[in-house]
Write an enzyme that holds these catalytic residues in place. Structure first.
Site, PDB file in Angstrom:
ATOM      1  N   THR A  73     -20.923  -0.447 -48.136  1.00  0.00           N
ATOM      2  CA  THR A  73     -20.757  -1.903 -48.239  1.00  0.00           C
ATOM      3  C   THR A  73     -19.432  -2.339 -47.634  1.00  0.00           C
ATOM      4  O   THR A  73     -19.375  -3.308 -46.862  1.00  0.00           O
ATOM      5  CB  THR A  73     -20.851  -2.351 -49.708  1.00  0.00           C
ATOM      6  N   GLN A 181     -28.574   4.723 -43.795  1.00  0.00           N
ATOM      7  CA  GLN A 181     -29.817   5.417 -44.160  1.00  0.00           C
ATOM      8  C   GLN A 181     -30.211   6.482 -43.138  1.00  0.00           C
ATOM      9  O   GLN A 181     -30.979   7.389 -43.450  1.00  0.00           O
ATOM     10  CB  GLN A 181     -30.963   4.417 -44.316  1.00  0.00           C
ATOM     11  N   SER A 201     -22.135   6.449 -45.179  1.00  0.00           N
ATOM     12  CA  SER A 201     -21.933   6.571 -46.619  1.00  0.00           C
ATOM     13  C   SER A 201     -22.235   7.989 -47.070  1.00  0.00           C
ATOM     14  O   SER A 201     -23.166   8.630 -46.561  1.00  0.00           O
ATOM     15  CB  SER A 201     -22.842   5.581 -47.360  1.00  0.00           C
ATOM     16  N   HIS A 203     -23.062   9.048 -50.306  1.00  0.00           N
ATOM     17  CA  HIS A 203     -24.025   9.306 -51.380  1.00  0.00           C
ATOM     18  C   HIS A 203     -25.481   9.242 -50.931  1.00  0.00           C
ATOM     19  O   HIS A 203     -26.386   9.442 -51.732  1.00  0.00           O
ATOM     20  CB  HIS A 203     -23.766   8.389 -52.576  1.00  0.00           C
ATOM     21  N   THR A 239      -4.532   4.164 -51.327  1.00  0.00           N
ATOM     22  CA  THR A 239      -4.507   5.626 -51.438  1.00  0.00           C
ATOM     23  C   THR A 239      -5.913   6.187 -51.260  1.00  0.00           C
ATOM     24  O   THR A 239      -6.861   5.745 -51.911  1.00  0.00           O
ATOM     25  CB  THR A 239      -3.946   6.053 -52.802  1.00  0.00           C
ATOM     26  N   CYS A 328     -29.994  -2.491 -54.473  1.00  0.00           N
ATOM     27  CA  CYS A 328     -29.164  -3.692 -54.639  1.00  0.00           C
ATOM     28  C   CYS A 328     -29.976  -4.874 -55.145  1.00  0.00           C
ATOM     29  O   CYS A 328     -29.413  -5.840 -55.658  1.00  0.00           O
ATOM     30  CB  CYS A 328     -28.511  -4.059 -53.305  1.00  0.00           C
TER      31      CYS A 328
END
Length: 385
Positions: A73, A181, A201, A203, A239, A328
């Site tokens: 995102t 994806q 991403s 995950h 960080t 989502c």
């Protein structure tokens, strides 16, 4: 081994044991701040350098073109917002598609409220854009074209390479790809395909949540989204999530090492599931591309006279986890904007479930899944007679 069958991998994937072990080690041993000058900081910085190289390798990017974020995102928001700020003197026109992820559409809608103009390309019955529409939409003031590689609800694969060629030959716009994806499942080469920006991403490839990346082609200016520090070569303050980034790197490495075999297995499971479901319930319909087309891991199917959310909960009672679409929006009682863009009949919008595969799924799961879906659908049908 779990006593359930998990088929919601497009929402998130289970973290592989070796990746979880990497997270634990980073949190308990190599926990230094990579900006620190002492030994622990230097050790953490080395891990980031290695992970940057691993994530880059899967898309043929240079390591210094990878900038770590808090997830897909943020990467999508940064690409859209950053280009709009960096190139606002050139123009205020952006092109995307009607079937993008909400994180990208919401960013575009915010820019519209600020006076930018956004063209949303329609898709055909498979969920794929028409390249003629893209070419016709390009203008002198177009600053960015953003097209996802793989749709998160239907698995439709967009013609990224062809779109990039048109964009760069017909305009001065930058080209962004939401590859969240597709990463690790559908091969894209940043170097040869003319991609300027790409969102990733962890995950979705059996890494942890809360870490992603934005590929920024060397030489492409992009205003930072987060400011206040010199991390990530001064382009993304804060960080670094060293544990998540190390895990992301390992997940990318594992995805690259066995990508061909893993993708072939997912494709076989998907096509077998589709064939068996249509055989068991002939009234069902596949939404988007045919099962043998599209991404290897996503199957969207509708059942007449069935409310998808009811079917999802019934299947959960049998130990099978699927979804109604994007995580989502899965809690909203409204039809998916992606399926609406395909101009489907109302019953297909209402009765659509998404089955999405990961590296841990097997062919042995096909039979019990088909049997469970058939039993649930027949039970729901019986209640309406």
């Amino acid at each position: 081994m779990p006593s359930f069958i998990y088929l919601d991998n497009s929402a998130t994937t289970p973290v592989l044991p070796e990746i979880a072990a990497t997270v634990h080690k980073m949190l308990t041993e190599n926990f230094g701040n990579p900006s620190s000058l002492h030994g622990l900081g230097i050790a953490a910085e080395r891990v980031l350098t290695g992970a940057r190289r691993q994530v880059a390798a899967l898309i043929n990017a240079q390591p210094d073109e990878i900038y770590f974020t808090s997830g897909g995102t943020e990467a999508n928001n940064w690409a859209i917002w950053g280009v709009s700020r960096t190139r606002r003197r050139q123009g205020k026109h952006i092109i995307t598609t009607a079937v993008e992820h909400s994180s990208l559409l919401a960013a575009c809608q915010r820019l519209e409220r600020e006076g930018y103009e956004v063209t949303y390309l329609p898709v055909d019955s498979r969920g794929v854009i028409r390249l003629d529409d893209l070419e016709a939409a390009l203008r002198e003031d177009t600053i960015l074209v953003s097209i996802m590689s793989v749709n998160n609800e239907t698995g439709a694969i967009e013609p990224v390479a062809e779109a990039a060629r048109i964009v760069h030959s017909k305009s001065r716009a930058l080209f962004h790809v939401d590859h969240i994806q597709g990463y690790g499942k559908v091969a894209l080469d940043c170097r040869t395909m003319g991609i300027d920006l790409m969102s990733l991403s962890a995950h979705k490839i059996h890494g942890p949540k809360g870490v992603g990346a934005l590929y920024i082609k060397g030489g492409v200016p992009l205003e930072p989204l987060l400011v206040g520090g010199n991390q990530e070569a001064g382009r993304r303050a804060g960080t670094e999530n060293t544990a998540g980034i190390a895990a992301f790197g390992l997940a990318a490495d594992l995805a690259s090492a066995n990508m061909e075999a893993r993708v072939a297995t997912m494709r076989r499971i998907k096509t077998e599931l589709a064939a068996r479901l249509l055989q068991a319930i002939p009234e069902a319909r596949i939404n988007g591309p045919l099962a043998e087309e599209g991404a290897p891991h996503i199957l969207n199917v509708s059942f007449p006279g069935v409310r998808a959310e009811v079917l999802v909960h019934m299947l959960e009672q049998k130990g099978i986890f699927v979804s109604t679409g994007s995580a989502c929006h899965s809690r909203k009682q409204e039809a998916s904007h992606v399926l609406k863009a395909l101009n489907l009949e109302p019953w297909r919008l209402e009765g659509a479930i998404r089955i999405s595969l990961g590296a841990l799924n097997t062919l042995d799961e096909v039979e019990p899944v088909v049997a469970a879906v058939k039993e649930c659908v027949m039970e729901l049908w019986s209640l309406t007679k």
